[in-house]
Design a protein around this motif. Structure first.
Motif, mmCIF file in Angstrom:
data_model
loop_
_atom_site.group_PDB
_atom_site.id
_atom_site.type_symbol
_atom_site.label_atom_id
_atom_site.label_comp_id
_atom_site.label_asym_id
_atom_site.label_seq_id
_atom_site.Cartn_x
_atom_site.Cartn_y
_atom_site.Cartn_z
ATOM 1 N N VAL A 103 0.832 -1.208 0.000
ATOM 2 C CA VAL A 103 0.000 0.000 0.000
ATOM 3 C C VAL A 103 0.865 1.257 0.000
ATOM 4 O O VAL A 103 0.554 2.245 -0.679
ATOM 5 C CB VAL A 103 -0.953 -0.016 1.216
ATOM 6 N N LEU A 104 1.962 1.237 0.754
ATOM 7 C CA LEU A 104 2.784 2.433 0.911
ATOM 8 C C LEU A 104 3.643 2.745 -0.310
ATOM 9 O O LEU A 104 3.983 3.914 -0.545
ATOM 10 C CB LEU A 104 3.681 2.290 2.142
ATOM 11 N N ALA A 105 4.026 1.728 -1.086
ATOM 12 C CA ALA A 105 4.989 1.914 -2.175
ATOM 13 C C ALA A 105 4.602 3.025 -3.157
ATOM 14 O O ALA A 105 5.415 3.928 -3.418
ATOM 15 C CB ALA A 105 5.213 0.593 -2.908
ATOM 16 N N PRO A 106 3.395 3.010 -3.749
ATOM 17 C CA PRO A 106 3.073 4.096 -4.703
ATOM 18 C C PRO A 106 3.023 5.472 -4.065
ATOM 19 O O PRO A 106 3.385 6.460 -4.706
ATOM 20 C CB PRO A 106 1.704 3.681 -5.260
ATOM 21 N N MET A 107 2.596 5.556 -2.796
ATOM 22 C CA MET A 107 2.557 6.855 -2.121
ATOM 23 C C MET A 107 3.968 7.363 -1.820
ATOM 24 O O MET A 107 4.261 8.549 -1.993
ATOM 25 C CB MET A 107 1.737 6.756 -0.834
ATOM 26 N N LEU A 108 4.843 6.458 -1.384
ATOM 27 C CA LEU A 108 6.214 6.858 -1.087
ATOM 28 C C LEU A 108 6.977 7.242 -2.343
ATOM 29 O O LEU A 108 7.898 8.069 -2.297
ATOM 30 C CB LEU A 108 6.950 5.726 -0.361
ATOM 31 N N LEU A 109 6.614 6.660 -3.486
ATOM 32 C CA LEU A 109 7.259 7.022 -4.743
ATOM 33 C C LEU A 109 6.895 8.438 -5.160
ATOM 34 O O LEU A 109 7.714 9.163 -5.727
ATOM 35 C CB LEU A 109 6.851 6.032 -5.843
ATOM 36 N N PHE A 110 5.675 8.854 -4.861
ATOM 37 C CA PHE A 110 5.222 10.185 -5.259
ATOM 38 C C PHE A 110 5.874 11.280 -4.409
ATOM 39 O O PHE A 110 6.068 12.399 -4.888
ATOM 40 C CB PHE A 110 3.694 10.270 -5.132
ATOM 41 N N ILE A 111 6.243 10.963 -3.171
ATOM 42 C CA ILE A 111 6.789 11.987 -2.261
ATOM 43 C C ILE A 111 8.106 12.581 -2.775
ATOM 44 O O ILE A 111 8.228 13.809 -2.881
ATOM 45 C CB ILE A 111 6.943 11.414 -0.841
ATOM 46 N N PRO A 112 9.131 11.772 -3.111
ATOM 47 C CA PRO A 112 10.362 12.402 -3.629
ATOM 48 C C PRO A 112 10.158 13.096 -4.967
ATOM 49 O O PRO A 112 10.814 14.106 -5.248
ATOM 50 C CB PRO A 112 11.342 11.227 -3.758
ATOM 51 N N ALA A 113 9.225 12.571 -5.799
ATOM 52 C CA ALA A 113 8.947 13.219 -7.078
ATOM 53 C C ALA A 113 8.401 14.625 -6.870
ATOM 54 O O ALA A 113 8.676 15.540 -7.657
ATOM 55 C CB ALA A 113 7.952 12.384 -7.888
ATOM 56 N N ALA A 114 7.617 14.809 -5.794
ATOM 57 C CA ALA A 114 7.053 16.129 -5.493
ATOM 58 C C ALA A 114 8.025 16.993 -4.705
ATOM 59 O O ALA A 114 8.050 18.219 -4.864
ATOM 60 C CB ALA A 114 5.747 15.969 -4.715
ATOM 61 N N ALA A 145 13.799 7.636 -4.762
ATOM 62 C CA ALA A 145 12.748 6.977 -5.540
ATOM 63 C C ALA A 145 13.057 5.498 -5.795
ATOM 64 O O ALA A 145 12.166 4.732 -6.177
ATOM 65 C CB ALA A 145 12.551 7.699 -6.868
ATOM 66 N N THR A 146 14.304 5.095 -5.581
ATOM 67 C CA THR A 146 14.673 3.695 -5.824
ATOM 68 C C THR A 146 13.971 2.750 -4.856
ATOM 69 O O THR A 146 13.487 1.681 -5.253
ATOM 70 C CB THR A 146 16.195 3.532 -5.698
ATOM 71 N N LEU A 147 13.898 3.130 -3.579
ATOM 72 C CA LEU A 147 13.353 2.240 -2.556
ATOM 73 C C LEU A 147 11.877 1.881 -2.780
ATOM 74 O O LEU A 147 11.519 0.694 -2.674
ATOM 75 C CB LEU A 147 13.553 2.863 -1.175
ATOM 76 N N PRO A 148 10.974 2.837 -3.097
ATOM 77 C CA PRO A 148 9.574 2.448 -3.321
ATOM 78 C C PRO A 148 9.387 1.468 -4.476
ATOM 79 O O PRO A 148 8.500 0.616 -4.419
ATOM 80 C CB PRO A 148 8.888 3.787 -3.616
ATOM 81 N N PHE A 149 10.220 1.565 -5.520
ATOM 82 C CA PHE A 149 10.135 0.600 -6.617
ATOM 83 C C PHE A 149 10.462 -0.803 -6.119
ATOM 84 O O PHE A 149 9.772 -1.780 -6.451
ATOM 85 C CB PHE A 149 11.088 0.983 -7.747
ATOM 86 N N LEU A 150 11.530 -0.907 -5.319
ATOM 87 C CA LEU A 150 11.903 -2.210 -4.778
ATOM 88 C C LEU A 150 10.838 -2.712 -3.806
ATOM 89 O O LEU A 150 10.531 -3.910 -3.769
ATOM 90 C CB LEU A 150 13.263 -2.118 -4.090
ATOM 91 N N GLY A 243 6.631 -4.880 -14.875
ATOM 92 C CA GLY A 243 7.633 -4.630 -13.857
ATOM 93 C C GLY A 243 7.043 -4.517 -12.463
ATOM 94 O O GLY A 243 6.131 -5.273 -12.095
ATOM 95 N N PRO A 244 7.509 -3.562 -11.651
ATOM 96 C CA PRO A 244 7.009 -3.433 -10.272
ATOM 97 C C PRO A 244 5.520 -3.117 -10.200
ATOM 98 O O PRO A 244 4.906 -3.279 -9.149
ATOM 99 C CB PRO A 244 7.833 -2.267 -9.707
ATOM 100 N N PHE A 245 4.928 -2.635 -11.309
ATOM 101 C CA PHE A 245 3.516 -2.248 -11.297
ATOM 102 C C PHE A 245 2.579 -3.396 -11.642
ATOM 103 O O PHE A 245 1.366 -3.203 -11.709
ATOM 104 C CB PHE A 245 3.248 -1.114 -12.288
ATOM 105 N N THR A 246 3.112 -4.592 -11.874
ATOM 106 C CA THR A 246 2.309 -5.691 -12.410
ATOM 107 C C THR A 246 1.055 -5.964 -11.594
ATOM 108 O O THR A 246 -0.022 -6.179 -12.150
ATOM 109 C CB THR A 246 3.164 -6.975 -12.487
ATOM 110 N N GLU A 247 1.148 -5.952 -10.274
ATOM 111 C CA GLU A 247 0.034 -6.335 -9.418
ATOM 112 C C GLU A 247 -0.803 -5.150 -8.942
ATOM 113 O O GLU A 247 -1.663 -5.315 -8.077
ATOM 114 C CB GLU A 247 0.560 -7.108 -8.197
ATOM 115 N N TYR A 248 -0.570 -3.960 -9.495
ATOM 116 C CA TYR A 248 -1.325 -2.787 -9.080
ATOM 117 C C TYR A 248 -2.418 -2.469 -10.098
ATOM 118 O O TYR A 248 -2.267 -2.743 -11.295
ATOM 119 C CB TYR A 248 -0.409 -1.572 -8.921
#
Length: 344
Positions: A103-114, A145-150, A243-248
Protein backbone atom coordinates in the motif's frame (compact mmCIF):
# COMPACT_ATOMS: atom_id res chain seq x y z
CA UNK A 1 0.88 51.42 -5.25
CA UNK A 2 3.42 48.57 -5.12
CA UNK A 3 4.60 47.39 -8.52
CA UNK A 4 3.91 43.70 -9.09
CA UNK A 5 6.48 41.97 -11.30
CA UNK A 6 6.83 38.24 -11.79
CA UNK A 7 5.82 35.43 -9.47
CA UNK A 8 7.83 36.87 -6.57
CA UNK A 9 5.93 40.15 -6.83
CA UNK A 10 2.61 38.32 -6.69
CA UNK A 11 3.76 36.37 -3.62
CA UNK A 12 4.85 39.57 -1.90
CA UNK A 13 1.53 41.24 -2.68
CA UNK A 14 -0.32 38.25 -1.20
CA UNK A 15 1.90 38.30 1.90
CA UNK A 16 1.24 42.01 2.41
CA UNK A 17 -2.50 41.41 2.04
CA UNK A 18 -2.43 38.66 4.69
CA UNK A 19 -0.39 40.88 7.02
CA UNK A 20 -3.24 43.41 7.08
CA UNK A 21 -5.65 40.89 8.62
CA UNK A 22 -3.25 38.65 10.56
CA UNK A 23 -1.15 40.63 13.05
CA UNK A 24 0.89 37.56 14.00
CA UNK A 25 3.69 37.09 11.40
CA UNK A 26 3.91 33.38 12.23
CA UNK A 27 0.38 32.80 10.95
CA UNK A 28 1.27 34.64 7.75
CA UNK A 29 4.28 32.34 7.28
CA UNK A 30 2.12 29.24 7.88
CA UNK A 31 -0.52 30.33 5.37
CA UNK A 32 2.10 31.26 2.76
CA UNK A 33 3.73 27.85 3.24
CA UNK A 34 0.38 26.14 2.66
CA UNK A 35 -0.26 28.27 -0.43
CA UNK A 36 3.19 27.48 -1.82
CA UNK A 37 2.69 23.76 -1.15
CA UNK A 38 -0.70 23.88 -2.86
CA UNK A 39 0.88 25.66 -5.83
CA UNK A 40 3.52 22.91 -6.15
CA UNK A 41 0.92 20.12 -6.10
CA UNK A 42 -1.21 22.07 -8.59
CA UNK A 43 1.76 22.31 -10.96
CA UNK A 44 2.41 18.57 -10.58
CA UNK A 45 -1.23 17.59 -11.17
CA UNK A 46 -1.74 19.90 -14.14
CA UNK A 47 1.59 18.97 -15.69
CA UNK A 48 0.69 15.26 -15.48
CA UNK A 49 -2.65 15.82 -17.25
CA UNK A 50 -1.09 18.04 -19.92
CA UNK A 51 2.00 15.86 -20.45
CA UNK A 52 -0.02 12.66 -20.93
CA UNK A 53 -1.99 14.37 -23.70
CA UNK A 54 1.14 15.98 -25.17
CA UNK A 55 3.02 12.68 -25.20
CA UNK A 56 0.20 10.96 -27.04
CA UNK A 57 0.13 13.71 -29.64
CA UNK A 58 3.93 13.73 -30.02
CA UNK A 59 4.09 9.95 -30.38
CA UNK A 60 1.23 10.06 -32.90
CA UNK A 61 3.07 12.70 -34.95
CA UNK A 62 6.34 10.73 -34.92
CA UNK A 63 4.57 7.49 -35.85
CA UNK A 64 2.29 9.19 -38.44
CA UNK A 65 -0.90 8.54 -36.47
CA UNK A 66 -3.76 10.81 -35.39
CA UNK A 67 -3.64 10.36 -31.62
CA UNK A 68 -6.48 11.30 -29.22
CA UNK A 69 -9.24 13.07 -31.15
CA UNK A 70 -12.57 11.86 -29.70
CA UNK A 71 -13.01 13.24 -26.17
CA UNK A 72 -13.23 17.03 -26.20
CA UNK A 73 -11.91 19.37 -28.92
CA UNK A 74 -8.85 17.75 -30.55
CA UNK A 75 -8.99 15.08 -27.83
CA UNK A 76 -7.92 17.51 -25.08
CA UNK A 77 -10.19 15.86 -22.49
CA UNK A 78 -8.82 12.35 -23.10
CA UNK A 79 -6.57 12.57 -20.00
CA UNK A 80 -9.57 13.57 -17.87
CA UNK A 81 -11.54 10.60 -19.21
CA UNK A 82 -8.64 8.27 -18.42
CA UNK A 83 -8.43 9.65 -14.88
CA UNK A 84 -12.15 9.04 -14.31
CA UNK A 85 -11.77 5.52 -15.68
CA UNK A 86 -8.88 4.75 -13.33
CA UNK A 87 -10.81 6.12 -10.34
CA UNK A 88 -13.68 3.75 -11.12
CA UNK A 89 -11.53 0.62 -11.39
CA UNK A 90 -11.53 -1.98 -8.64
CA UNK A 91 -8.60 -1.91 -6.22
CA UNK A 92 -7.29 -5.49 -6.15
CA UNK A 93 -4.63 -6.64 -3.69
CA UNK A 94 -2.85 -9.89 -4.63
CA UNK A 95 -3.00 -12.81 -2.24
CA UNK A 96 0.17 -13.22 -0.20
CA UNK A 97 1.25 -9.60 -0.69
CA UNK A 98 2.85 -7.70 2.18
CA UNK A 99 -0.12 -5.44 2.86
CA UNK A 100 1.50 -2.32 4.31
CA UNK A 101 4.55 -2.24 2.06
CA UNK A 102 2.34 -2.87 -0.98
CA UNK A 103 0.00 0.00 0.00
CA UNK A 104 2.78 2.43 0.91
CA UNK A 105 4.99 1.91 -2.17
CA UNK A 106 3.07 4.10 -4.70
CA UNK A 107 2.56 6.85 -2.12
CA UNK A 108 6.21 6.86 -1.09
CA UNK A 109 7.26 7.02 -4.74
CA UNK A 110 5.22 10.19 -5.26
CA UNK A 111 6.79 11.99 -2.26
CA UNK A 112 10.36 12.40 -3.63
CA UNK A 113 8.95 13.22 -7.08
CA UNK A 114 7.05 16.13 -5.49
CA UNK A 115 9.74 17.14 -2.96
CA UNK A 116 12.31 18.10 -5.62
CA UNK A 117 10.04 20.98 -6.74
CA UNK A 118 10.96 22.77 -3.50
CA UNK A 119 14.33 23.90 -4.92
CA UNK A 120 13.29 24.60 -8.53
CA UNK A 121 13.52 28.36 -9.31
CA UNK A 122 10.53 29.19 -11.52
CA UNK A 123 11.42 32.90 -11.67
CA UNK A 124 13.68 35.46 -10.04
CA UNK A 125 13.24 34.82 -6.28
CA UNK A 126 10.22 32.58 -7.05
CA UNK A 127 11.55 29.50 -5.28
CA UNK A 128 10.09 27.69 -2.29
CA UNK A 129 13.45 27.19 -0.54
CA UNK A 130 16.59 28.76 -2.01
CA UNK A 131 18.96 26.75 0.17
CA UNK A 132 22.73 26.84 -0.27
CA UNK A 133 22.78 23.09 -1.01
CA UNK A 134 20.00 23.11 -3.60
CA UNK A 135 21.74 20.74 -6.04
CA UNK A 136 22.73 18.38 -3.24
CA UNK A 137 19.10 18.38 -2.04
CA UNK A 138 17.88 17.52 -5.56
CA UNK A 139 20.29 14.59 -5.87
CA UNK A 140 19.56 13.29 -2.36
CA UNK A 141 15.77 13.45 -2.69
CA UNK A 142 15.52 12.10 -6.24
CA UNK A 143 17.69 9.11 -5.31
CA UNK A 144 15.08 8.07 -2.72
CA UNK A 145 12.75 6.98 -5.54
CA UNK A 146 14.67 3.70 -5.82
CA UNK A 147 13.35 2.24 -2.56
CA UNK A 148 9.57 2.45 -3.32
CA UNK A 149 10.14 0.60 -6.62
CA UNK A 150 11.90 -2.21 -4.78
CA UNK A 151 9.19 -2.17 -2.09
CA UNK A 152 6.47 -2.52 -4.74
CA UNK A 153 8.27 -5.41 -6.44
CA UNK A 154 9.06 -7.35 -3.27
CA UNK A 155 5.70 -6.74 -1.53
CA UNK A 156 3.64 -7.87 -4.55
CA UNK A 157 4.58 -11.54 -4.06
CA UNK A 158 5.16 -11.86 -7.82
CA UNK A 159 8.34 -12.90 -9.60
CA UNK A 160 7.67 -10.48 -12.45
CA UNK A 161 7.25 -7.55 -10.07
CA UNK A 162 10.34 -8.61 -8.08
CA UNK A 163 12.47 -8.79 -11.23
CA UNK A 164 11.22 -5.33 -12.21
CA UNK A 165 12.10 -3.97 -8.77
CA UNK A 166 15.60 -5.44 -8.96
CA UNK A 167 16.10 -3.95 -12.40
CA UNK A 168 15.05 -0.59 -10.99
CA UNK A 169 17.74 -0.67 -8.31
CA UNK A 170 20.45 -1.68 -10.80
CA UNK A 171 19.45 0.91 -13.40
CA UNK A 172 18.79 3.91 -11.17
CA UNK A 173 21.88 3.45 -8.98
CA UNK A 174 24.08 3.00 -12.06
CA UNK A 175 22.87 6.11 -13.87
CA UNK A 176 22.83 8.33 -10.78
CA UNK A 177 26.64 8.35 -10.78
CA UNK A 178 27.23 9.88 -14.25
CA UNK A 179 24.31 12.26 -13.62
CA UNK A 180 25.99 13.55 -10.46
CA UNK A 181 29.33 14.00 -12.23
CA UNK A 182 27.60 15.86 -15.07
CA UNK A 183 26.08 18.25 -12.52
CA UNK A 184 29.47 18.58 -10.79
CA UNK A 185 30.91 20.33 -13.85
CA UNK A 186 28.33 23.12 -13.50
CA UNK A 187 28.90 23.39 -9.75
CA UNK A 188 32.65 23.75 -10.37
CA UNK A 189 32.05 26.65 -12.78
CA UNK A 190 29.74 28.51 -10.40
CA UNK A 191 31.42 27.63 -7.11
CA UNK A 192 28.02 27.22 -5.45
CA UNK A 193 25.24 24.65 -5.14
CA UNK A 194 22.55 27.29 -4.69
CA UNK A 195 20.05 27.21 -7.57
CA UNK A 196 19.70 31.00 -7.80
CA UNK A 197 23.49 31.41 -8.04
CA UNK A 198 23.62 28.91 -10.91
CA UNK A 199 20.93 30.80 -12.84
CA UNK A 200 22.55 34.17 -12.11
CA UNK A 201 25.89 32.89 -13.46
CA UNK A 202 24.19 32.26 -16.82
CA UNK A 203 22.92 35.80 -17.36
CA UNK A 204 25.36 36.29 -20.25
CA UNK A 205 26.14 32.74 -21.42
CA UNK A 206 24.21 29.51 -20.91
CA UNK A 207 26.24 26.61 -19.57
CA UNK A 208 25.09 24.35 -22.41
CA UNK A 209 27.65 26.25 -24.51
CA UNK A 210 30.58 25.55 -22.15
CA UNK A 211 29.38 22.17 -20.83
CA UNK A 212 27.89 20.45 -23.92
CA UNK A 213 29.16 16.99 -22.91
CA UNK A 214 27.72 17.37 -19.41
CA UNK A 215 24.39 18.42 -20.92
CA UNK A 216 24.23 15.33 -23.15
CA UNK A 217 25.20 13.04 -20.25
CA UNK A 218 22.57 14.69 -18.02
CA UNK A 219 19.82 14.19 -20.61
CA UNK A 220 20.70 10.51 -21.11
CA UNK A 221 21.07 9.79 -17.38
CA UNK A 222 17.87 11.69 -16.54
CA UNK A 223 16.01 9.61 -19.12
CA UNK A 224 17.20 6.46 -17.36
CA UNK A 225 16.44 7.92 -13.91
CA UNK A 226 12.84 8.69 -14.90
CA UNK A 227 12.47 5.15 -16.34
CA UNK A 228 11.47 6.38 -19.77
CA UNK A 229 12.13 4.65 -23.08
CA UNK A 230 14.55 3.68 -24.44
CA UNK A 231 15.61 3.01 -20.82
CA UNK A 232 12.24 1.69 -19.61
CA UNK A 233 13.58 -1.74 -18.67
CA UNK A 234 12.01 -1.26 -15.26
CA UNK A 235 8.58 -1.74 -16.80
CA UNK A 236 9.47 -3.58 -20.01
CA UNK A 237 5.99 -4.83 -20.95
CA UNK A 238 7.24 -7.41 -23.46
CA UNK A 239 9.47 -9.09 -20.87
CA UNK A 240 8.06 -8.44 -17.39
CA UNK A 241 4.38 -7.63 -18.06
CA UNK A 242 4.68 -4.30 -16.24
CA UNK A 243 7.63 -4.63 -13.86
CA UNK A 244 7.01 -3.43 -10.27
CA UNK A 245 3.52 -2.25 -11.30
CA UNK A 246 2.31 -5.69 -12.41
CA UNK A 247 0.03 -6.34 -9.42
CA UNK A 248 -1.32 -2.79 -9.08
CA UNK A 249 -4.61 -1.50 -10.49
CA UNK A 250 -6.76 1.63 -10.52
CA UNK A 251 -5.45 4.73 -8.78
CA UNK A 252 -2.56 2.90 -7.11
CA UNK A 253 -1.27 2.04 -10.59
CA UNK A 254 -1.92 5.63 -11.71
CA UNK A 255 0.22 7.00 -8.86
CA UNK A 256 3.30 5.33 -10.36
CA UNK A 257 2.78 7.14 -13.64
CA UNK A 258 1.82 10.40 -11.96
CA UNK A 259 5.20 10.21 -10.22
CA UNK A 260 6.87 9.46 -13.57
CA UNK A 261 5.46 12.57 -15.22
CA UNK A 262 6.20 14.67 -12.12
CA UNK A 263 9.80 13.45 -12.36
CA UNK A 264 9.84 14.20 -16.10
CA UNK A 265 8.84 17.83 -15.51
CA UNK A 266 11.34 18.11 -12.64
CA UNK A 267 14.18 16.68 -14.76
CA UNK A 268 13.39 19.12 -17.58
CA UNK A 269 13.20 22.01 -15.08
CA UNK A 270 16.57 21.09 -13.53
CA UNK A 271 18.14 20.83 -17.01
CA UNK A 272 16.75 24.29 -17.75
CA UNK A 273 18.19 25.64 -14.51
CA UNK A 274 21.62 24.06 -14.91
CA UNK A 275 22.27 24.42 -18.63
CA UNK A 276 19.70 26.71 -20.32
CA UNK A 277 19.88 29.82 -18.16
CA UNK A 278 16.77 29.23 -16.06
CA UNK A 279 14.47 32.26 -16.16
CA UNK A 280 17.04 34.43 -18.02
CA UNK A 281 15.82 35.81 -21.34
CA UNK A 282 14.95 39.06 -23.12
CA UNK A 283 11.55 40.82 -23.34
CA UNK A 284 9.34 38.05 -21.92
CA UNK A 285 8.72 37.55 -18.17
CA UNK A 286 11.17 35.24 -16.42
CA UNK A 287 8.57 32.61 -15.50
CA UNK A 288 7.47 32.41 -19.15
CA UNK A 289 11.05 31.90 -20.33
CA UNK A 290 11.45 29.17 -17.73
CA UNK A 291 8.29 27.36 -18.89
CA UNK A 292 9.24 27.66 -22.57
CA UNK A 293 12.70 26.19 -21.97
CA UNK A 294 11.26 23.44 -19.78
CA UNK A 295 8.67 22.60 -22.46
CA UNK A 296 11.47 22.38 -25.04
CA UNK A 297 13.38 19.96 -22.80
CA UNK A 298 10.25 17.86 -22.26
CA UNK A 299 9.83 17.69 -26.04
CA UNK A 300 13.42 16.41 -26.30
CA UNK A 301 12.70 13.67 -23.72
CA UNK A 302 9.54 12.68 -25.62
CA UNK A 303 11.38 12.69 -28.93
CA UNK A 304 14.02 10.35 -27.50
CA UNK A 305 11.34 8.03 -26.13
CA UNK A 306 9.57 7.54 -29.44
CA UNK A 307 12.72 7.36 -31.61
CA UNK A 308 15.16 4.86 -30.13
CA UNK A 309 14.54 1.14 -29.52
CA UNK A 310 14.93 -0.42 -26.09
CA UNK A 311 18.36 -2.02 -25.46
CA UNK A 312 18.96 -5.28 -23.61
CA UNK A 313 19.51 -4.98 -19.89
CA UNK A 314 23.21 -5.91 -20.20
CA UNK A 315 23.66 -3.27 -22.92
CA UNK A 316 21.97 -0.71 -20.69
CA UNK A 317 24.31 -1.42 -17.78
CA UNK A 318 27.41 -1.54 -19.99
CA UNK A 319 26.52 1.82 -21.55
CA UNK A 320 26.18 3.44 -18.14
CA UNK A 321 29.37 2.03 -16.59
CA UNK A 322 31.68 1.81 -19.62
CA UNK A 323 30.70 4.93 -21.59
CA UNK A 324 28.75 7.50 -19.57
CA UNK A 325 30.79 7.20 -16.36
CA UNK A 326 34.24 7.63 -18.02
CA UNK A 327 32.89 10.53 -20.13
CA UNK A 328 31.45 12.26 -17.07
CA UNK A 329 34.74 11.85 -15.18
CA UNK A 330 36.64 13.21 -18.19
CA UNK A 331 34.31 16.21 -18.27
CA UNK A 332 35.07 16.95 -14.60
CA UNK A 333 38.83 16.75 -15.26
CA UNK A 334 38.62 18.99 -18.35
CA UNK A 335 36.46 21.50 -16.47
CA UNK A 336 38.97 21.59 -13.62
CA UNK A 337 41.87 22.16 -16.04
CA UNK A 338 39.92 24.93 -17.78
CA UNK A 339 39.18 26.68 -14.50
CA UNK A 340 42.83 26.41 -13.42
CA UNK A 341 44.09 27.86 -16.72
CA UNK A 342 41.52 30.66 -16.65
CA UNK A 343 42.45 31.63 -13.09
CA UNK A 344 46.12 31.53 -13.91
Amino acid sequence: MQEVTGLFGIAQLLRNFLSLYLPNPQWVDVIMTLINSGAIFTVISLSAVVLVYAERKVSAFIQMRIGPNRVGPWGTLQSVADMLKLMSKEDIRPAGADRWLWVLAPMLLFIPAAAVYVVIPFDDQAIFADVNIGIFYFIAISSQATLPFLMAGWASNSKYALLGGMRTVAQMLSYEIPLVFAILGVVMLVGSMRMSDIVAAQSQLWFVAVQPLAFIIFVIAATAETNRAPFDLVESESELVAGPFTEYSGMRWALFFLAEYASLFAAAAIATTLFLGGWNGPLLPGWLWFLLKTAAMILVFMWLRWTFPRPRVDQLMAFGWKILLPLSLANVVITGIGIYINQG
